[in-house]
Design a protein around this motif. Sequence first.
Motif, PDB file in Angstrom:
ATOM      1  N   HIS A  74       3.369   2.507  11.725  1.00  0.00           N
ATOM      2  CA  HIS A  74       4.397   3.066  12.567  1.00  0.00           C
ATOM      3  C   HIS A  74       5.030   2.672  14.083  1.00  0.00           C
ATOM      4  O   HIS A  74       6.075   2.139  14.186  1.00  0.00           O
ATOM      5  CB  HIS A  74       4.373   4.750  12.514  1.00  0.00           C
ATOM      6  CG  HIS A  74       4.199   5.552  12.284  1.00  0.00           C
ATOM      7  ND1 HIS A  74       4.146   6.609  11.842  1.00  0.00           N
ATOM      8  CD2 HIS A  74       4.693   6.025  10.663  1.00  0.00           C
ATOM      9  CE1 HIS A  74       4.178   7.711  10.581  1.00  0.00           C
ATOM     10  NE2 HIS A  74       3.981   6.375   9.573  1.00  0.00           N
ATOM     11  N   GLN A  75       3.577   2.244  14.745  1.00  0.00           N
ATOM     12  CA  GLN A  75       4.761   1.248  15.997  1.00  0.00           C
ATOM     13  C   GLN A  75       4.763   0.221  15.506  1.00  0.00           C
ATOM     14  O   GLN A  75       5.535  -1.167  16.444  1.00  0.00           O
ATOM     15  CB  GLN A  75       3.019   1.336  17.284  1.00  0.00           C
ATOM     16  CG  GLN A  75       2.891   2.849  17.409  1.00  0.00           C
ATOM     17  CD  GLN A  75       1.690   2.351  18.864  1.00  0.00           C
ATOM     18  OE1 GLN A  75       0.599   1.261  18.848  1.00  0.00           O
ATOM     19  NE2 GLN A  75       1.521   3.670  19.914  1.00  0.00           N
ATOM     20  N   LYS A  76       3.672  -0.272  14.653  1.00  0.00           N
ATOM     21  CA  LYS A  76       4.058  -2.332  13.751  1.00  0.00           C
ATOM     22  C   LYS A  76       5.688  -1.964  13.847  1.00  0.00           C
ATOM     23  O   LYS A  76       6.917  -3.020  13.499  1.00  0.00           O
ATOM     24  CB  LYS A  76       3.797  -2.246  13.162  1.00  0.00           C
ATOM     25  CG  LYS A  76       2.006  -2.618  13.640  1.00  0.00           C
ATOM     26  CD  LYS A  76       1.409  -3.772  12.555  1.00  0.00           C
ATOM     27  CE  LYS A  76       0.183  -3.788  13.337  1.00  0.00           C
ATOM     28  NZ  LYS A  76      -1.505  -4.625  12.459  1.00  0.00           N
ATOM     29  N   ILE A  77       6.084  -0.962  13.022  1.00  0.00           N
ATOM     30  CA  ILE A  77       8.242  -0.990  12.387  1.00  0.00           C
ATOM     31  C   ILE A  77       8.671  -0.484  13.476  1.00  0.00           C
ATOM     32  O   ILE A  77       9.726  -1.366  13.084  1.00  0.00           O
ATOM     33  CB  ILE A  77       7.588   0.281  11.064  1.00  0.00           C
ATOM     34  CG1 ILE A  77       6.535   0.068  10.637  1.00  0.00           C
ATOM     35  CG2 ILE A  77       9.109  -0.122  10.517  1.00  0.00           C
ATOM     36  CD1 ILE A  77       6.923   1.622   9.005  1.00  0.00           C
ATOM     37  N   ARG A  78       8.617   0.209  14.785  1.00  0.00           N
ATOM     38  CA  ARG A  78       9.164   0.442  15.598  1.00  0.00           C
ATOM     39  C   ARG A  78       9.218  -0.601  16.877  1.00  0.00           C
ATOM     40  O   ARG A  78      10.436  -1.056  17.083  1.00  0.00           O
ATOM     41  CB  ARG A  78       8.954   1.652  16.437  1.00  0.00           C
ATOM     42  CG  ARG A  78       9.146   2.851  15.363  1.00  0.00           C
ATOM     43  CD  ARG A  78       9.462   4.650  16.440  1.00  0.00           C
ATOM     44  NE  ARG A  78       7.786   4.242  17.216  1.00  0.00           N
ATOM     45  CZ  ARG A  78       6.524   5.039  16.787  1.00  0.00           C
ATOM     46  NH1 ARG A  78       7.456   5.321  16.361  1.00  0.00           N
ATOM     47  NH2 ARG A  78       5.863   4.779  17.207  1.00  0.00           N
ATOM     48  N   LYS A  79       8.126  -1.913  16.006  1.00  0.00           N
ATOM     49  CA  LYS A  79       8.140  -2.646  17.048  1.00  0.00           C
ATOM     50  C   LYS A  79       9.547  -4.178  16.575  1.00  0.00           C
ATOM     51  O   LYS A  79      10.151  -4.868  17.342  1.00  0.00           O
ATOM     52  CB  LYS A  79       6.884  -3.804  16.904  1.00  0.00           C
ATOM     53  CG  LYS A  79       6.971  -4.780  18.348  1.00  0.00           C
ATOM     54  CD  LYS A  79       5.119  -4.810  18.504  1.00  0.00           C
ATOM     55  CE  LYS A  79       5.715  -6.134  19.424  1.00  0.00           C
ATOM     56  NZ  LYS A  79       4.154  -6.871  19.818  1.00  0.00           N
ATOM     57  N   ARG A  80       9.658  -3.758  15.489  1.00  0.00           N
ATOM     58  CA  ARG A  80      10.070  -4.889  14.800  1.00  0.00           C
ATOM     59  C   ARG A  80      12.009  -3.991  14.802  1.00  0.00           C
ATOM     60  O   ARG A  80      12.896  -5.194  14.445  1.00  0.00           O
ATOM     61  CB  ARG A  80       9.687  -4.814  12.596  1.00  0.00           C
ATOM     62  CG  ARG A  80       8.301  -5.781  13.130  1.00  0.00           C
ATOM     63  CD  ARG A  80       8.544  -6.142  11.326  1.00  0.00           C
ATOM     64  NE  ARG A  80       8.593  -5.701  10.463  1.00  0.00           N
ATOM     65  CZ  ARG A  80       7.220  -4.323   9.855  1.00  0.00           C
ATOM     66  NH1 ARG A  80       6.100  -4.749  10.313  1.00  0.00           N
ATOM     67  NH2 ARG A  80       7.625  -3.255   9.140  1.00  0.00           N
ATOM     68  N   ASP A  81      12.454  -2.811  14.349  1.00  0.00           N
ATOM     69  CA  ASP A  81      12.841  -2.339  14.642  1.00  0.00           C
ATOM     70  C   ASP A  81      13.079  -1.053  15.046  1.00  0.00           C
ATOM     71  O   ASP A  81      13.162  -0.210  14.617  1.00  0.00           O
ATOM     72  CB  ASP A  81      13.558  -2.204  13.072  1.00  0.00           C
ATOM     73  CG  ASP A  81      15.601  -1.441  12.846  1.00  0.00           C
ATOM     74  OD1 ASP A  81      15.853  -0.827  13.803  1.00  0.00           O
ATOM     75  OD2 ASP A  81      15.564  -1.417  11.894  1.00  0.00           O
ATOM     76  N   PRO A  82      13.312  -0.356  16.492  1.00  0.00           N
ATOM     77  CA  PRO A  82      13.349   0.816  16.210  1.00  0.00           C
ATOM     78  C   PRO A  82      14.089   1.437  15.584  1.00  0.00           C
ATOM     79  O   PRO A  82      13.686   3.236  16.114  1.00  0.00           O
ATOM     80  CB  PRO A  82      13.901   0.526  17.602  1.00  0.00           C
ATOM     81  CG  PRO A  82      14.397  -0.594  18.694  1.00  0.00           C
ATOM     82  CD  PRO A  82      13.730  -1.375  17.222  1.00  0.00           C
TER      83      PRO A  82
END
Length: 532
Positions: free
Chosen positions: A362-370
């Motif tokens: 989840h953190q990797k996904i949010r890093k790309r797109d919050p």
Amino acid sequence: MAGPSPPRQKPLGDQSEKHASEDSSSGPMSGQGSTEEKPPGNQRADGKIELTEEECYDQLGFGFSTFKKWKILSVIFAVQVSMNFNASVYANNVIPLTEAFTISGQAARVGQMIFLVAYAFGSELWAPWSEEFGRWPVLQISLFLVNIWQIPCAVAPNFGTIVVARFLGGLSSAGGSVTLGMVADMWEADDQQYAVAFIVLSSVGGSVVGPIVGAFQQRYLSWQWNFWIQLIFGVAVQAVHAAIVPETRSSVMVDRIAKKKRKAGETNVYGPNEMKENRLSWKEISVIWYRPFQMFVKEPIVLWLSLLSGFSDALIFTFLESFQPVYKQWNFGTIAVGLAFIPIVIGYFLAWFSFFPVINKHQKIRKRDPDALQPEARLWWLLYTAPLETIGLFGFAWTSIGPPHVHWIAPMIFSCLIAIANYCIYMATIDYMIASYGPYSASATGGNALARDFLAGIAAMYSVPMYQGFGGEGYKYHLEWPTTFLAIVAILVTIPIYIFYWKGPEIRKKSRFAQTLASDKQASSSRRASRV
């Protein structure tokens, strides 16, 4: 940290909903507090300038080093374990108290029930004070009072004294209203998951450390030592907390920074609390106290997920009473029954570790797109782990048939599955509410905590009569069918997980609390875009 972040979203675990509408649009200070650089919105007609969190971001809990944050959180872990230990270790005192005061076992269990029910409301009552005056003093006062009330229990001349002291001890327990608030003090909303998972482990873990330690106390020590041990544990964690843990509440820290600036010569700089004419009105307190109950009743997400979480936690307190008749079939003594809770501890750690890859993803996904993940993504892992509760209950039920048909390891394996589900339910529901309700998440999670402690308290009273009386005297399957009944209930209470996962966005659209968060996010995105 390399430098201050852009103006941040309100920490989602924070209980200061009354400040949710405030928006400090000023950027970080580039110098040492030059008043000429401050925007006009921070200066009042009397010349006082309010110091904002963004202007001293690196000096707040968010700016602590990773090591310092986890050192603090480790102490808070021990504090939370001690509070839940107090709730569960009492079960090992039921039989000794019946003998000491010539009362029934059901009467003796009132001491456990009253503590848990009072704890359910106590943690909510402490909430506004920790937000206004700081986490450190409130937690110290809470721990001090909890420890004080152990003394009348240990020297009680009658059982009524124990009931009163246990009630006051539960009411004095600050619990998650402070511990989860401290997570919000040190981590941004989208970075809190590892810390929340750790605190959830302390909460559920304390409930099973109690019966393991309590078994040895029951076997080798008098009933008074049940309370002396609670006192020793409580004093130890209070001392460590006092020595190691600093204040983390942002508004309180900003006040202290402002005072230092005035001493350094910036005589017109004040903190947010110093600018208030009334520090905390009774109207504000009543709103904060009332909102968890309001959301519990009016918000379907809070209601159904809190009932699920409460039912799951109540199972552990049901086990505190049901393990003895189940494992007695294999000639387990007092200590062996206590050690039978170790598989539950193992289950909790397995569940905790199982969240690591999910959180990392989840953190990797949010890093790309919050904005890539909907709040419902935080329920994804629960879709697969929640059924373990029903499977575990059915399995525990029909391996309780005893020897020579079943080995004692079988019900322990199924209790481990129940523990995995219990942890995952608590973690995922808290995480989902934080993501769904933003500045109102403290009230939402407060409803969750209320349900868990209240239903656990009720479980302390119904468990033994249910296992003793199910099917009537002499009924062959009096141990199997009560747990089977709980397994059927587990099916019903886990259904909302799947409804909220698939229909959550539609349900949140009908919630004024959730829509407030959506509006704030949209406004925040617009401000970010205007700066580009």
